[in-house]
Design a protein around this motif. Structure first.
Motif, PDB file in Angstrom:
ATOM      1  N   ALA A 147       0.830  -1.206   0.000  1.00 59.90           N
ATOM      2  CA  ALA A 147       0.000   0.000   0.000  1.00 59.90           C
ATOM      3  C   ALA A 147       0.865   1.256   0.000  1.00 59.90           C
ATOM      4  O   ALA A 147       0.419   2.332  -0.401  1.00 59.90           O
ATOM      5  N   THR A 150       1.188   3.555  -3.042  1.00 61.84           N
ATOM      6  CA  THR A 150       0.170   4.538  -3.401  1.00 61.84           C
ATOM      7  C   THR A 150       0.469   5.913  -2.817  1.00 61.84           C
ATOM      8  O   THR A 150      -0.200   6.884  -3.166  1.00 61.84           O
ATOM      9  N   ASN A 188      -4.079  11.549   4.768  1.00 58.79           N
ATOM     10  CA  ASN A 188      -4.026  10.774   3.524  1.00 58.79           C
ATOM     11  C   ASN A 188      -3.235   9.490   3.719  1.00 58.79           C
ATOM     12  O   ASN A 188      -3.597   8.432   3.185  1.00 58.79           O
ATOM     13  N   LYS A 192      -4.628   5.712   3.068  1.00 55.99           N
ATOM     14  CA  LYS A 192      -4.013   4.820   2.098  1.00 55.99           C
ATOM     15  C   LYS A 192      -3.456   3.555   2.751  1.00 55.99           C
ATOM     16  O   LYS A 192      -3.391   2.501   2.107  1.00 55.99           O
TER      17      LYS A 192
END
Length: 216
Positions: A147, A150, A188, A192
């Protein structure tokens, strides 16, 4: 704050004891090998342990393996690795075990005793204190897709500074932005990395550990 020290160099060990004492840190024990370290932690239950990687008898990875044992048997004790070397295998295991209160500093890059004591205090309080070079080598040790892929470049930079123990204010000053902008980046990152709000888990620490698990 009470600590134990494991360092096989007598000169460096005694120097650390004196420097920490001058800063009001109680050194409960200062030892030269892993067995004595484990015994000292069991006896004194310190707030944190400062541990060199290469200890007798083999001078390879006894310190890191002892640190892992401390994390297993005394999870409330902060562990600060203080070494000349970055050992990615055991370090990734130590830093990615799902716990908090871990740090890894390189001896030649510590130039201010105040910063060292500050890092030790963060680790003792359950935070993290990681040298950027350690982060770089750990992160570069694995290229698995996660992850983390990202995250934007700036979000990675923010997460790296979080891993070093910087506050939101310090991160904002480093990037010359507002704290609100930093908070947005961190929000953020949490999204994510699939770290929703929780009353029982420290998302900041979990985000840092997720970052370091890439080297596992």
């Amino acid at each position: 704050m009470r600590v134990v020290i494991a360092e096989d160099s007598v000169i460096l060990r005694d120097g650390l004891v004196q420097l920490l004492a001058l800063r009001g840190v109680e050194v409960a024990a200062a030892v030269g090998d892993a067995a004595a370290l484990l015994a000292a932690v069991a006896q004194h239950t310190p707030d944190a342990a400062v541990i060199d990687i290469r200890l007798p008898p083999t001078q390879t990875d006894e310190g890191l393996r002892a640190a892992l044992e401390i994390r297993r048997t005394a999870p409330g004790v902060g562990v600060l690795i203080f070494s000349q070397y970055v050992e990615t295998k055991y370090a990734a295991q130590l830093l990615g075990d799902g716990g908090a209160g871990v740090g890894y500093l390189l001896k030649e890059r510590v130039v201010d005793i105040g910063e060292f004591v500050g890092a030790l205090e963060r680790v003792a309080a359950g935070g993290t204190a990681l040298d950027p070079e350690v982060i770089s080598q750990l992160f570069g040790a694995s290229r698995r897709a996660t992850a983390l892929d990202t995250l934007t470049p700036r979000e990675r930079e923010v997460l790296s500074l979080m891993a070093q123990g910087h506050t939101n204010q310090a991160i904002a000053e480093a990037f010359v932005v507002t704290e609100r902008a930093v908070e947005k980046h961190i929000a953020n990152i949490f999204t994510k990395l699939d770290l929703p709000p929780s009353g029982t888990q420290h998302r900041r620490v979990l985000a840092v550990l997720r970052y370091l698990e890439a080297a596992g």
